[in-house]
Design a protein around this motif. Structure first.
Motif, short mmCIF file in Angstrom:
data_model
loop_
_atom_site.label_atom_id
_atom_site.label_comp_id
_atom_site.label_asym_id
_atom_site.label_seq_id
_atom_site.Cartn_x
_atom_site.Cartn_y
_atom_site.Cartn_z
N PRO A 91 10.52 11.90 30.15
CA PRO A 91 11.72 11.01 30.78
C PRO A 91 11.51 11.01 32.44
N LEU A 92 10.97 11.97 32.88
CA LEU A 92 11.01 11.86 34.52
C LEU A 92 9.83 10.91 34.85
N GLN A 97 3.45 0.16 34.50
CA GLN A 97 4.56 -0.40 34.79
C GLN A 97 5.47 0.10 33.20
N ARG A 153 11.59 -10.44 27.10
CA ARG A 153 12.03 -11.42 27.91
C ARG A 153 12.16 -11.21 29.12
N GLY A 154 12.50 -9.84 29.57
CA GLY A 154 12.64 -9.65 30.94
C GLY A 154 11.33 -9.19 31.54
N SER A 155 10.33 -9.27 30.76
CA SER A 155 8.77 -8.56 31.14
C SER A 155 8.40 -9.44 32.51
N PRO A 156 7.86 -8.85 33.68
CA PRO A 156 6.95 -9.69 34.27
C PRO A 156 5.90 -10.39 34.02
N LEU A 177 13.15 -6.49 25.91
CA LEU A 177 12.44 -6.13 27.07
C LEU A 177 11.25 -7.01 27.28
N VAL A 186 9.78 8.12 35.61
CA VAL A 186 10.42 7.19 36.52
C VAL A 186 10.27 7.68 37.78
N VAL A 187 10.34 9.09 37.92
CA VAL A 187 10.69 9.36 39.34
C VAL A 187 9.41 10.21 39.77
N ALA A 243 12.08 5.24 31.37
CA ALA A 243 13.44 4.82 31.46
C ALA A 243 14.17 4.86 30.38
N LEU A 244 13.48 4.49 29.37
CA LEU A 244 14.16 4.57 27.99
C LEU A 244 14.50 5.87 27.51
N ARG A 245 13.69 6.56 27.85
CA ARG A 245 13.59 8.01 27.30
C ARG A 245 14.87 8.86 28.13
N ARG A 249 8.55 1.83 32.19
CA ARG A 249 9.88 1.64 31.48
C ARG A 249 10.06 2.51 30.25
N LYS A 267 6.23 10.07 40.00
CA LYS A 267 5.03 9.49 40.19
C LYS A 267 4.73 10.18 41.83
#
Lengths: 233, 466, 182
Positions: B196-197, B99, B16-19, B14, B199-200, B106-108, B103, B202
């Motif tokens: 877990p939602l 963010q 390594r891919g972070s913004p 995670l 992500v959607v 999304a993992l959840r 994230r 918002k």
């Protein structure tokens, strides 16, 4: 001919978000047969998504029951429901379900890694699934670097990597143009048929609903009607 | 253990891919850990001077280190410096919170349990702070070696490099800093990753409403101020107790003032926000609405600033009065007055260090809030709101709640100073007022420093990215 | 689409003479080509010949002072024929069937035979069944691109019909109001 028992069966679901708000579900009844593809359609705000969230154990209903086999999902613990999500269910949304920080390969391997599979094995399976959905070439890219259609196919690969019993897809093509949407839907249907995965597909698009064997229409938080027949495979 | 290793790998992937914002956060958090470790280690060294671990009778050029009665003050000052550092780390935790929340959600969604998610994020902070803490230790040892070499072996020394490093205390410090930071991160993110939602969902979230329970907390501010005034009056006019009694009362007054300021900021943010939102000037309007929407955000990001103001104003006042007092009664002191001025200057230096950490925290806070709101800002910009209006709104958002609270903090500080028994001196006004003005200016400058980011962020092209 | 059935549905609610039927038809189908009076006349004659409608009365021009007017009404056989027609879904054909579906919805409302919402639901099922067949054909592993494209063409037309049906289903109440008052 006897129909097999349903894979998931929801009865009299009621769910509201917060006091004073109109309930999103009021007495919804729905079942998903093993291996069938069921489209849930209805106008926006009718409660389609909430129905999917209840059936997949992402949220628990205020009342009513969700049976998965002999298990009551509405009474299962958060840990158990998380476990189901990474072993027996797959979830695909319109967008945003991928972890932006991980590569496509890591994203697809994620459920396996979370379940404790070794990294090598997880990456092997992830690679195979990326291949099947035609996005092997994007394995090293992160979600922000892919097109919407590629991202959705990666999301599908992640949902299918555990060969789930049920795939929950909420408007999986909602953010795509029709050609990309067609590719995603074709890939989804073929993969589900091959793995014997049942699919609950939420859509407002009849052309997407036409990929399903059966259609349930939701209105005002309840299933108002069904078309098509349960297909026993 | 296997689960932990898998989680650690995931955390690493995670990372390594972070913004960029995520790396910033971790770098700044690590830096905070370096500073915190450094201050705490210095405190441990001072603590062992003159003890049986500390190699003989202390002979330093600075009497603060020689006098066994003054050393606890030095230790306390060094340990107090850890507080702004912790506030800074806390501020850093908020960078990219949105963010991160997405994230974790999304993992959840992919099937991670809440525990796994919390463990993964704790591993991140803990590991980074652990690295920072080790770096702090290394830096401390290196600095000690350099100073040791620089000041040679013989004669009274400036720095206590002759004292061996008290490992029994240093090791716990190196462990405690990451532990504290992890706990703090855990607290800040206590609600993250639960849904877990995330992500959607918002945008579907209702606007945070100001609860009645929280409203009641603002009432604490005037109450605390009232109590402080009462104690103050008691101290100056009624009681003529001993030194200890007086000191205890002063401390109590300062604590009450601090409480009043912290809770009062939110209230003042709401009040100034309401007033500003009535304006027809767009910048005021935007700033006012923002303040009303989340008055506690202002309290959070300005808390350290206000404490600094309270202590800074108080300190400057005390310093001026002490120097005047020493000038007025030069013969009444056995030790020369340089001892006191040295001590005062060292304390001033410590405060300046604390202030710079605080200001850095403020910059981080503003940058974070601009990044979090970038879609809104970009949307405003796309609908034709000039960038200058947005810049002014961001500045006003800092200025509106901060100006009145700094004024209150100054008043509190001066009242406390005024009650101190320095005969033959008058309450200094010029220096404390200048200090307050400088603090406000510094805060505004820090906010201004984030404006170039706003220029880049509030570009309509930002709307494309999700 | 059959003008005869439409006229039957208009007669089912209320008997009427030729000109009256033409006016009611033109009001309810504003998009359609206005009926020629001659067409109304021949259709009514054919309906009478087939026993689906009958002459209710003839007004003598001497009495009313206007032209001769023959008022028609629906027969039992006509009701049966109308019910049969209304219960059949329109073939889900690639050429837009929406105008005929619309005609049936209005005819159901005008005649009071059946529930327009039920009709639309059945029609939706018929359309979706056809769309499933087309989708299955186009996603078959051996489907040629020509087959896919022709299936797409049909699917998009059927989809357009469905969208229209969905919005119509949500506005049935308002439409009923309009049909009743005109």
């Amino acid at each position: 001919m006897t129909t097999p028992p349903p894979l998931i069966e929801a009865r009299d679901l009621v769910k509201s978000y917060g006091a004073g708000q109109a309930p999103a579900l009021r007495g919804a009844i729905l079942h998903l047969a093993p291996g069938e593809i069921l489209a849930v359609t209805g106008p926006s705000g009718s409660g389609k998504s909430t129905l999917l969230h209840c059936l997949s154990g992402i949220v628990t209903p205020d009342s009513g029951s969700v049976r998965y086999g002999s298990e009551r999902l509405d009474q299962a613990t958060e840990t158990r429901r998380s476990e189901l999500r990474r072993t027996e269910f797959g979830v695909v949304f319109q967008f945003g379900q991928l972890v932006g920080e991980l590569t496509a390969l890591d994203n697809v391997a994620l459920p396996l890694l979370l379940a404790g599979t070794s990294r090598k094995k997880a990456h092997e399976s992830a690679g195979e699934w990326l291949e099947r959905f035609g996005v092997r070439g994007q394995a090293a890219l992160r979600p922000g670097e892919m097109s919407g259609g590629q991202g959705q196919r990666v999301a599908l690969a992640r949902a299918m990597v555990t060969r789930p019993k049920a795939l929950f897809a909420d408007e999986p093509t909602g953010a795509l143009d029709s050609l990309a949407g067609e590719q995603v839907m074709t890939a989804l249907v073929h993969a589900a048929r091959e793995s014997g995965t049942a699919v609950l597909l939420i859509t407002h698009d009849a052309q997407v609903a036409a990929y399903a064997d059966r259609e349930a229409t939701v209105r005002d938080g309840a299933v108002a009607g069904e078309t098509g027949a349960e297909v026993i495979r | 253990m296997r689960g932990l290793r898998a989680d650690a790998r995931l955390a690493w992937a995670l990372l390594r891919g972070s913004p960029g914002s995520e790396r910033w956060r971790l770098t700044l958090t690590g830096l905070g850990a370096v500073l915190g470790t450094g201050f705490a280690l210095a405190a441990t060294v001072v603590a062992v001077i003159g003890t049986r671990f500390g190699g003989g009778v202390p002979r330093y050029t600075n009497d603060l280190l020689n006098e066994s009665g003054l050393r606890p003050g030095v230790i306390a000052a060094l340990l107090l410096l850890v507080l702004p550092v912790l506030a800074f780390i806390g501020q850093c935790t908020r960078i990219g919170a949105l963010q991160r929340e997405r994230r974790l959600a999304a993992l959840r969604l992919a099937g991670a349990t809440p525990r796994q998610v919390r463990r993964i994020s704790a591993l991140e902070t803990g590991a980074v702070c652990g690295l920072g803490s080790l770096a702090g230790l290394a830096g401390f040892l290196a600095l000690r070696a350099v100073l040791d070499a620089a000041q040679g072996g013989s004669g009274p020394q400036t720095w206590p490099t002759d004292v061996p490093v008290p490992w029994a205390a240093a090791v716990p410090v190196v462990l405690a800093v990451p532990a504290l930071a992890t706990l703090e991160a855990r607290f800040t993110l206590r609600r993250a990753g639960a849904d877990p939602l995330g992500v959607v969902s918002k945008g579907r979230r209702p606007r945070p409403r100001v609860g009645r329970g929280r409203l009641a907390l603002w009432a604490l501010a005037p109450l605390a101020l009232l109590a402080a005034t009462g104690l103050q009056l008691l101290n100056t006019s009624v009681l003529n107790g001993g030194m200890a009694m007086s000191a205890a009362l002063v401390i109590a007054v300062v604590v009450l003032c601090a409480v009043a300021l912290l809770f009062g900021t939110a209230g003042l943010a709401l009040v100034t926000g309401r007033l500003a939102a009535r304006s027809s000037r767009p910048a005021l309007l935007i700033a006012g609405e923002r303040l009303q929407a989340d008055p506690w955000a202002a309290a959070r990001s300005h808390a350290a600033m206000l404490l600094t103001a309270l202590i800074g104003v108080g300190f400057v006042g005390v310093r001026r009065m002490m120097i005047d007092y020493l000038d007025a009664w030069p013969e009444s002191f056995a030790i020369n007055s340089a001892f006191y001025t040295d001590g005062l200057n060292l304390t001033g230096l410590a405060l300046l260090i604390g202030l710079s950490v605080t200001i850095s925290g403020l910059v981080v806070g503003t940058v974070e809030s601009v990044i979090t709101r970038r879609r809104t800002l970009a949307a405003l910009s796309a609908t034709g709101v000039p960038r200058s209006v947005l810049s002014r709104a961001v500045l006003l958002e800092t200025f509106l709640p901060l100006a009145p609270t700094i004024a209150v903090a100054t008043a509190c500080g001066l009242t406390v100073v005024g009650s101190l028994p320095f005969e033959g001196t008058s309450l200094p006004l010029l220096e404390p007022l200048l200090t307050a003005a400088a603090l406000l200016a510094a805060a505004l400058l820090a906010t201004t420093a984030s404006l170039p980011l706003l220029r880049r962020t509030a570009h309509p092209a930002e709307l494309r990215y999700e | 689409m059959s003008t005869a059935h439409i006229l039957l549905s208009l007669l089912a609610s209320e008997a009427g003479h030729g000109y009256d039927l033409k006016r009611r038809h033109d009001d309810r189908f504003p998009q359609a080509r206005p009926l020629a009076y001659g067409q109304v006349y021949t259709t009514l004659q054919r309906l009478t010949r087939d026993g689906l409608a009958e002459v209710a009365k003839t007004e003598d021009p001497e009495d009313s002072g206007g032209p001769e007017r023959t008022t028609y009404r629906i027969t039992e056989a006509g009701v049966q024929a109308l019910r049969t027609w209304l219960s059949e879904t329109v073939p889900a054909a690639p050429v837009s069937a929406a105008s005929e579906i619309f005609a049936k919805v209005v005819a159901i409302m005008a005649s009071g035979f059946g529930d327009p919402a039920d009709f639309l639901r059945d029609q939706r099922a018929a359309h979706l069944t056809r769309m499933r067949e087309l989708t299955a054909a186009k996603t078959a592993p051996n489907a040629t691109l020509s087959a896919v494209l022709s299936a797409d063409y049909a699917l998009n037309h059927l989809d357009a019909d469905l969208r229209w049906m969905d919005t119509t289903a949500q506005r049935l109440d308002a439409l009923a109001q309009e049909v009743r008052t005109s």
